[in-house]
Design a protein around this motif. Structure first.
Motif, PDB file in Angstrom:
ATOM      1  N   PHE A 171     -15.656  45.387-109.859  1.00 32.98           N
ATOM      2  CA  PHE A 171     -16.699  45.586-110.859  1.00 32.98           C
ATOM      3  C   PHE A 171     -17.909  44.694-110.600  1.00 32.98           C
ATOM      4  O   PHE A 171     -17.792  43.639-109.985  1.00 32.98           O
ATOM      5  N   ASP A 172     -19.048  45.127-111.121  1.00 32.59           N
ATOM      6  CA  ASP A 172     -20.222  44.276-111.258  1.00 32.59           C
ATOM      7  C   ASP A 172     -20.403  43.980-112.744  1.00 32.59           C
ATOM      8  O   ASP A 172     -20.057  44.804-113.601  1.00 32.59           O
ATOM      9  N   PHE A 173     -20.952  42.811-113.041  1.00 32.90           N
ATOM     10  CA  PHE A 173     -21.153  42.385-114.419  1.00 32.90           C
ATOM     11  C   PHE A 173     -22.631  42.045-114.618  1.00 32.90           C
ATOM     12  O   PHE A 173     -23.042  40.900-114.419  1.00 32.90           O
ATOM     13  N   PRO A 174     -23.427  43.046-114.972  1.00 37.29           N
ATOM     14  CA  PRO A 174     -24.879  42.853-115.063  1.00 37.29           C
ATOM     15  C   PRO A 174     -25.312  41.781-116.051  1.00 37.29           C
ATOM     16  O   PRO A 174     -26.307  41.103-115.820  1.00 37.29           O
ATOM     17  N   ALA A 175     -24.568  41.652-117.159  1.00 32.80           N
ATOM     18  CA  ALA A 175     -25.007  40.702-118.186  1.00 32.80           C
ATOM     19  C   ALA A 175     -23.847  40.319-119.090  1.00 32.80           C
ATOM     20  O   ALA A 175     -23.017  41.151-119.445  1.00 32.80           O
ATOM     21  N   MET A 176     -23.820  39.052-119.463  1.00 29.42           N
ATOM     22  CA  MET A 176     -22.871  38.579-120.470  1.00 29.42           C
ATOM     23  C   MET A 176     -23.564  38.646-121.824  1.00 29.42           C
ATOM     24  O   MET A 176     -24.707  38.228-121.956  1.00 29.42           O
ATOM     25  N   TYR A 177     -22.861  39.182-122.802  1.00 31.54           N
ATOM     26  CA  TYR A 177     -23.492  39.395-124.112  1.00 31.54           C
ATOM     27  C   TYR A 177     -22.695  38.822-125.275  1.00 31.54           C
ATOM     28  O   TYR A 177     -23.127  38.884-126.426  1.00 31.54           O
ATOM     29  N   PHE A 178     -21.517  38.242-124.989  1.00 30.70           N
ATOM     30  CA  PHE A 178     -20.677  37.731-126.065  1.00 30.70           C
ATOM     31  C   PHE A 178     -19.816  36.586-125.537  1.00 30.70           C
ATOM     32  O   PHE A 178     -19.359  36.613-124.389  1.00 30.70           O
ATOM     33  N   TYR A 179     -19.603  35.573-126.365  1.00 28.14           N
ATOM     34  CA  TYR A 179     -18.768  34.434-125.992  1.00 28.14           C
ATOM     35  C   TYR A 179     -17.768  34.196-127.124  1.00 28.14           C
ATOM     36  O   TYR A 179     -18.157  33.900-128.250  1.00 28.14           O
ATOM     37  N   ASP A 180     -16.480  34.341-126.812  1.00 25.80           N
ATOM     38  CA  ASP A 180     -15.467  34.255-127.850  1.00 25.80           C
ATOM     39  C   ASP A 180     -14.443  33.182-127.511  1.00 25.80           C
ATOM     40  O   ASP A 180     -14.261  32.823-126.343  1.00 25.80           O
ATOM     41  N   ALA A 181     -13.766  32.706-128.546  1.00 26.39           N
ATOM     42  CA  ALA A 181     -12.684  31.756-128.360  1.00 26.39           C
ATOM     43  C   ALA A 181     -11.363  32.501-128.304  1.00 26.39           C
ATOM     44  O   ALA A 181     -11.204  33.558-128.922  1.00 26.39           O
ATOM     45  N   GLU A 182     -10.427  31.979-127.554  1.00 23.45           N
ATOM     46  CA  GLU A 182      -9.062  32.492-127.556  1.00 23.45           C
ATOM     47  C   GLU A 182      -8.238  31.514-128.387  1.00 23.45           C
ATOM     48  O   GLU A 182      -8.324  30.294-128.201  1.00 23.45           O
ATOM     49  N   VAL A 183      -7.467  32.043-129.326  1.00 24.45           N
ATOM     50  CA  VAL A 183      -6.763  31.168-130.270  1.00 24.45           C
ATOM     51  C   VAL A 183      -5.294  31.541-130.375  1.00 24.45           C
ATOM     52  O   VAL A 183      -4.886  32.664-130.033  1.00 24.45           O
ATOM     53  N   ALA A 184      -4.506  30.599-130.868  1.00 23.98           N
ATOM     54  CA  ALA A 184      -3.112  30.856-131.199  1.00 23.98           C
ATOM     55  C   ALA A 184      -3.052  31.177-132.687  1.00 23.98           C
ATOM     56  O   ALA A 184      -3.625  30.457-133.513  1.00 23.98           O
ATOM     57  N   VAL A 185      -2.363  32.262-133.019  1.00 28.52           N
ATOM     58  CA  VAL A 185      -2.267  32.721-134.401  1.00 28.52           C
ATOM     59  C   VAL A 185      -0.804  32.739-134.815  1.00 28.52           C
ATOM     60  O   VAL A 185       0.064  33.159-134.051  1.00 28.52           O
ATOM     61  N   VAL A 186      -0.526  32.286-136.048  1.00 25.01           N
ATOM     62  CA  VAL A 186       0.838  32.307-136.582  1.00 25.01           C
ATOM     63  C   VAL A 186       0.825  32.907-137.983  1.00 25.01           C
ATOM     64  O   VAL A 186      -0.238  33.043-138.607  1.00 25.01           O
ATOM     65  N   HIS A 187       1.998  33.269-138.473  1.00 21.38           N
ATOM     66  CA  HIS A 187       2.125  33.724-139.857  1.00 21.38           C
ATOM     67  C   HIS A 187       1.867  32.548-140.780  1.00 21.38           C
ATOM     68  O   HIS A 187       2.133  31.394-140.425  1.00 21.38           O
ATOM     69  N   ARG A 220       9.423  39.558-135.791  1.00 21.24           N
ATOM     70  CA  ARG A 220       9.269  40.133-134.458  1.00 21.24           C
ATOM     71  C   ARG A 220       8.587  39.163-133.501  1.00 21.24           C
ATOM     72  O   ARG A 220       8.834  39.180-132.310  1.00 21.24           O
ATOM     73  N   LEU A 221       7.691  38.355-134.043  1.00 25.37           N
ATOM     74  CA  LEU A 221       6.928  37.390-133.247  1.00 25.37           C
ATOM     75  C   LEU A 221       6.852  36.056-133.973  1.00 25.37           C
ATOM     76  O   LEU A 221       6.895  35.998-135.210  1.00 25.37           O
ATOM     77  N   ASP A 222       6.695  35.005-133.175  1.00 24.58           N
ATOM     78  CA  ASP A 222       6.453  33.680-133.744  1.00 24.58           C
ATOM     79  C   ASP A 222       4.977  33.316-133.689  1.00 24.58           C
ATOM     80  O   ASP A 222       4.518  32.430-134.417  1.00 24.58           O
ATOM     81  N   GLY A 223       4.245  34.005-132.833  1.00 21.49           N
ATOM     82  CA  GLY A 223       2.820  33.730-132.703  1.00 21.49           C
ATOM     83  C   GLY A 223       2.160  34.772-131.831  1.00 21.49           C
ATOM     84  O   GLY A 223       2.825  35.600-131.203  1.00 21.49           O
TER      85      GLY A 223
END
Length: 278
Positions: free
Chosen positions: A113-129, A201-204
């Motif tokens: 792939f080519d990536f002409p432009a970055m338009y969004f910056y997000d965090a990756e997080v751990a989620v729990v109940h 079903r999941l812990d996180g």
């Protein structure tokens, strides 16, 4: 005779190759302008990125950004919804011209792939109940963690993430799952299972921060565990090989960034400006 035929065949092959290379220069842009239509791959269940509203119409940040690019090119827009795994696999064969979805421009993906432009910056997080006893990411050691297939979250959970995008910072793995449970590309499936209860079903789940925030706002009994695991950029994505098309998209996104459109759309769909690096 065989030698002569071989020489002629070789010459013909070189000539054909040269003509083919010339014909492929700007091929996608030529197709878009000839059809007066930009065909864009998006999702129907990607939350605030792109989803179907009550009228069964696509809307979201990705949809609006793509429309802005089409307006810049002076063409109409057409959306298709092939699924993330199909988009990420490459070999689109002209079925669509451009893909949204905030794909992270890694070195491995840059092979196709080519990536002409970055338009969004997000965090990756751990989620729990919300009933989870976990107070920090390391409390998820040995637990069952849900991730979406083909995402950075999946690579992180499996300790296979190489942060090789522009501006990447070193990644520290804050927990080691006992089991990584992989789900299809739909954003909500991991969180749907997690909302059933802590450990049912999941812990996180490892998820984009904006996706988690959207689910919590919608009433999911979840919470984000600690600080973000890492940040990553999301880019407009096209297949390799058409520099003219690449440059046009880059110019379109730059215009939207300079005039404040990207920031306004981010606030509209996510409640904050995620169009700039953190």
């Amino acid at each position: 005779m065989n030698k002569l035929m071989t020489t002629i065949a070789a010459a013909a092959s070189i000539t054909a190759g040269s003509l083919s290379a010339k014909a492929n220069a700007g091929e996608v842009l030529d197709r878009v302008l000839a059809a007066q239509t930009l065909t864009v791959a998006v999702g129907t269940d990607w939350g605030a990125l792109s989803h179907l509203n009550d009228k069964h119409e696509l809307e979201g940040d990705d949809v609006d950004v793509a429309k802005g690019i089409a307006d810049f090119l002076g063409v109409k827009i057409k959306f298709v919804t092939p699924g993330w795994d199909i988009i990420e696999a490459g070999q689109w064969q002209g079925r669509w011209d451009m893909a949204m979805g905030q794909m992270t421009p890694t070195t491995e993906r840059a092979k196709k792939f080519d990536f002409p432009a970055m338009y969004f910056y997000d965090a990756e997080v751990a989620v729990v109940h919300k009933d989870s006893k976990a107070t920090k990411p390391s409390d998820l050691d040995g637990k069952t963690i849900g991730v979406r297939s083909g995402t950075l979250g999946e690579m992180y959970a499996n300790h296979q993430l190489s942060p090789d995008w522009i501006g990447a910072k070193p990644i520290q793995y804050q927990f080691t799952p006992g089991q990584v449970k992989t789900y299809p590309s739909a954003n909500s499936l991991t969180l749907d299972d997690l909302r059933l209860g802590d450990g049912v079903r999941l812990d996180g789940v490892v998820s984009e921060g904006t996706t988690a925030a959207e689910a919590i706002k919608a009433g999911y009994p979840l919470r984000v565990l600690g600080e973000p695991l890492f940040y990553a950029p999301g880019a407009v994505t096209i297949e390799r090989g058409d520099q003219e098309f690449n440059d046009k998209i880059a110019a379109a996104v730059k215009k939207m960034r300079d005039d404040g459109t990207l920031a306004k759309l981010s606030v509209k769909w996510f409640g904050g400006d995620f169009s700039v690096d953190k």
